[in-house]
Structures are given as C-alpha cells and as structure tokens.
Design a protein around this motif. Structure first.
Motif, PDB file in Angstrom:
ATOM      1  N   TYR A  50       0.993  -1.106   0.058  1.00  0.00           N
ATOM      2  CA  TYR A  50       0.252  -0.054  -0.172  1.00  0.00           C
ATOM      3  C   TYR A  50       0.835   1.315  -0.088  1.00  0.00           C
ATOM      4  O   TYR A  50       0.518   2.310  -0.845  1.00  0.00           O
ATOM      5  N   PHE A  51       1.977   0.964   0.661  1.00  0.00           N
ATOM      6  CA  PHE A  51       2.682   2.433   0.817  1.00  0.00           C
ATOM      7  C   PHE A  51       3.647   2.736  -0.249  1.00  0.00           C
ATOM      8  O   PHE A  51       4.116   3.753  -0.555  1.00  0.00           O
ATOM      9  N   GLN A  52       3.783   1.613  -1.261  1.00  0.00           N
ATOM     10  CA  GLN A  52       4.601   1.907  -2.598  1.00  0.00           C
ATOM     11  C   GLN A  52       3.499   2.369  -3.508  1.00  0.00           C
ATOM     12  O   GLN A  52       3.812   3.050  -4.513  1.00  0.00           O
ATOM     13  N   ARG A  53       2.212   1.705  -3.454  1.00  0.00           N
ATOM     14  CA  ARG A  53       1.496   2.070  -4.559  1.00  0.00           C
ATOM     15  C   ARG A  53       0.685   3.476  -4.622  1.00  0.00           C
ATOM     16  O   ARG A  53       0.155   3.895  -5.485  1.00  0.00           O
ATOM     17  N   LEU A  54       0.500   3.937  -3.515  1.00  0.00           N
ATOM     18  CA  LEU A  54      -0.049   5.246  -3.171  1.00  0.00           C
ATOM     19  C   LEU A  54       0.636   6.475  -3.954  1.00  0.00           C
ATOM     20  O   LEU A  54      -0.055   7.079  -4.657  1.00  0.00           O
ATOM     21  N   PRO A  55       2.055   6.482  -3.689  1.00  0.00           N
ATOM     22  CA  PRO A  55       2.592   7.668  -4.540  1.00  0.00           C
ATOM     23  C   PRO A  55       2.692   7.259  -6.145  1.00  0.00           C
ATOM     24  O   PRO A  55       2.454   8.168  -6.696  1.00  0.00           O
ATOM     25  N   ILE A  56       2.449   5.974  -6.388  1.00  0.00           N
ATOM     26  CA  ILE A  56       2.444   5.489  -7.846  1.00  0.00           C
ATOM     27  C   ILE A  56       1.096   5.866  -8.302  1.00  0.00           C
ATOM     28  O   ILE A  56       1.114   6.704  -9.552  1.00  0.00           O
ATOM     29  N   ALA A  57       0.181   5.868  -7.714  1.00  0.00           N
ATOM     30  CA  ALA A  57      -1.281   6.397  -7.947  1.00  0.00           C
ATOM     31  C   ALA A  57      -1.262   7.755  -8.163  1.00  0.00           C
ATOM     32  O   ALA A  57      -1.964   8.294  -9.042  1.00  0.00           O
ATOM     33  N   ILE A  58      -0.827   8.581  -7.129  1.00  0.00           N
ATOM     34  CA  ILE A  58      -0.691  10.098  -7.167  1.00  0.00           C
ATOM     35  C   ILE A  58      -0.061  10.463  -8.641  1.00  0.00           C
ATOM     36  O   ILE A  58      -0.466  11.165  -9.216  1.00  0.00           O
ATOM     37  N   ARG A  59       1.155   9.788  -8.974  1.00  0.00           N
ATOM     38  CA  ARG A  59       1.925   9.940 -10.013  1.00  0.00           C
ATOM     39  C   ARG A  59       0.971   9.851 -11.362  1.00  0.00           C
ATOM     40  O   ARG A  59       0.958  10.433 -12.386  1.00  0.00           O
ATOM     41  N   PHE A  60       0.463   8.669 -11.165  1.00  0.00           N
ATOM     42  CA  PHE A  60      -0.538   8.171 -12.489  1.00  0.00           C
ATOM     43  C   PHE A  60      -1.599   9.132 -12.755  1.00  0.00           C
ATOM     44  O   PHE A  60      -1.817   9.805 -13.912  1.00  0.00           O
ATOM     45  N   ALA A  61      -2.228   9.663 -11.475  1.00  0.00           N
ATOM     46  CA  ALA A  61      -3.258  10.507 -11.703  1.00  0.00           C
ATOM     47  C   ALA A  61      -2.745  11.925 -12.227  1.00  0.00           C
ATOM     48  O   ALA A  61      -3.498  12.680 -13.051  1.00  0.00           O
ATOM     49  N   CYS A  62      -1.538  12.399 -11.714  1.00  0.00           N
ATOM     50  CA  CYS A  62      -1.177  13.708 -12.390  1.00  0.00           C
ATOM     51  C   CYS A  62      -0.651  13.549 -13.744  1.00  0.00           C
ATOM     52  O   CYS A  62      -0.807  14.648 -14.587  1.00  0.00           O
ATOM     53  N   PHE A  63      -0.121  12.522 -14.028  1.00  0.00           N
ATOM     54  CA  PHE A  63       0.136  12.141 -15.640  1.00  0.00           C
ATOM     55  C   PHE A  63      -0.849  12.243 -16.348  1.00  0.00           C
ATOM     56  O   PHE A  63      -0.858  12.817 -17.474  1.00  0.00           O
ATOM     57  N   PHE A  64      -1.873  11.324 -15.874  1.00  0.00           N
ATOM     58  CA  PHE A  64      -3.227  11.443 -16.839  1.00  0.00           C
ATOM     59  C   PHE A  64      -4.011  12.915 -16.658  1.00  0.00           C
ATOM     60  O   PHE A  64      -4.330  13.543 -17.846  1.00  0.00           O
ATOM     61  N   LEU A  65      -3.882  13.613 -16.028  1.00  0.00           N
ATOM     62  CA  LEU A  65      -4.478  15.110 -15.904  1.00  0.00           C
ATOM     63  C   LEU A  65      -3.498  15.892 -16.744  1.00  0.00           C
ATOM     64  O   LEU A  65      -4.195  16.597 -17.520  1.00  0.00           O
ATOM     65  N   TRP A  66      -2.390  15.898 -16.713  1.00  0.00           N
ATOM     66  CA  TRP A  66      -1.505  16.674 -17.708  1.00  0.00           C
ATOM     67  C   TRP A  66      -1.772  16.088 -19.080  1.00  0.00           C
ATOM     68  O   TRP A  66      -1.855  17.227 -19.816  1.00  0.00           O
ATOM     69  N   GLN A  67      -1.738  14.986 -19.257  1.00  0.00           N
ATOM     70  CA  GLN A  67      -2.112  14.483 -20.748  1.00  0.00           C
ATOM     71  C   GLN A  67      -3.653  15.042 -21.168  1.00  0.00           C
ATOM     72  O   GLN A  67      -3.673  15.198 -22.316  1.00  0.00           O
ATOM     73  N   LEU A  68      -4.626  14.677 -20.271  1.00  0.00           N
ATOM     74  CA  LEU A  68      -5.646  15.352 -20.487  1.00  0.00           C
ATOM     75  C   LEU A  68      -5.863  16.943 -20.903  1.00  0.00           C
ATOM     76  O   LEU A  68      -6.341  17.406 -21.937  1.00  0.00           O
ATOM     77  N   ILE A  69      -5.093  17.478 -20.143  1.00  0.00           N
ATOM     78  CA  ILE A  69      -4.797  19.035 -20.379  1.00  0.00           C
ATOM     79  C   ILE A  69      -4.218  19.415 -21.826  1.00  0.00           C
ATOM     80  O   ILE A  69      -4.523  20.118 -22.690  1.00  0.00           O
ATOM     81  N   LEU A  70      -3.294  18.655 -22.038  1.00  0.00           N
ATOM     82  CA  LEU A  70      -2.528  18.756 -23.376  1.00  0.00           C
ATOM     83  C   LEU A  70      -3.305  18.513 -24.517  1.00  0.00           C
ATOM     84  O   LEU A  70      -3.308  19.240 -25.500  1.00  0.00           O
TER      85      LEU A  70
END
Length: 157
Positions: A49-69
């Motif tokens: 869980y403690f390794q996956r949460l930062p990965i999930a946050i990075r994934f959400a930020c990546f997706f939002l950035w791709q969505l904006i672009l």
C-alpha cells in the motif's frame, strides 16, 4: 486493500471528530491516517500500500497533464482556420494481459480528447486506436506504450 479501507475510515473519523465534513478535512484526515498507518506498519502484516499510493498519485497527475495537453491541442485545431489533424488508426501491441488492464487502458485512451479505442484483437495482444493527430504511427504507439500502458501496469501489478 485493507490499508486503504483503514485509511478511509481514519479520514472519516478525523472529519467527524473535527465537527465539519468537508473535502479539506477529509483530505487532511486521509493524509493524517496515512501517516498513522505508516508508523503502525511494523505492527501489521506486510503490504504494498505504501508503495502504490505514490504511484497512484503520479499516475493521476500524468493523466491530468495528458488530458490538459490533448484538450489544448484539439481546441487549437478547432479554433484555427487551418486544420492540423492527420487522423489515422494505429495498432498498439499490448503488454496488458488481463481484461481489467486492457479495459482500463482502453478507457483512459478514450477519455483523452483526440484518441478513441476502437477494438481489441481476438488474442488480446493488439489494441486499435483512432487518433486525430498521427504524425507517425510509431510516435502514437510509443506515446501509448511508454505513457499510459507503462504507468497503468506499474500501478496495477
């Protein structure tokens, strides 16, 4: 999964104890609960869980950035008199194996403006994607493989 449930429960308890249930108190309670669970980690069973949460946050930020672009690229193409789009269908070989992984990848691609998942081959090894801006099929394929699919599989596996 139990750590996530514990963390959500701790966030709710924090919000109820503070006397005001709002997004800010829930987020703060979630962060506080994450810290409590992280400190209590030696007392509980091992988890990723403690390794996956930062990965999930990075994934959400990546997706939002791709969505904006992609929104900006489509909007720019719509408001300018000259059309820059070069539509095409690209076959993307998949590293995703399960139905869940393939479905999530196809939905993320479809949610991004300018791309649409069309079909999956019968052997589930190829995803067909329609893209509005295909300068070269390799660049579209590479952006999906090294962008969405790589990060999604890192999160799910």
């Amino acid at each position: 999964m139990t750590y996530l449930i514990f963390n959500i429960l701790l966030a709710l308890i924090w919000a109820l104890a503070s006397g005001k249930i709002s997004l800010a108190t829930l987020v703060f309670g979630y962060i506080l609960g994450y810290g409590v669970l992280w400190c209590a980690q030696p007392l509980m069973k091992p988890t990723r869980y403690f390794q996956r949460l930062p990965i999930a946050i990075r994934f959400a930020c990546f997706f939002l950035w791709q969505l904006i672009l992609s929104n900006l690229r489509v909007a720019y193409d719509v408001i300018t008199p000259h059309l820059y789009m070069r539509p095409g269908i690209v076959a993307v070989p998949l590293d995703a194996k399960t139905d869940q992984e393939i479905t999530l990848l196809a939905n993320l691609i479809t949610l991004t403006p300018g791309t649409l998942s069309l079909d999956v081959s019968h052997d589930k090894r190829t995803l067909y994607v329609h893209a509005m801006f295909v300068d070269s099929p390799e660049s579209v394929r590479d952006s999906i493989k090294n962008g969405f699919e790589k990060r999604l599989l890192e999160l799910l596996r």
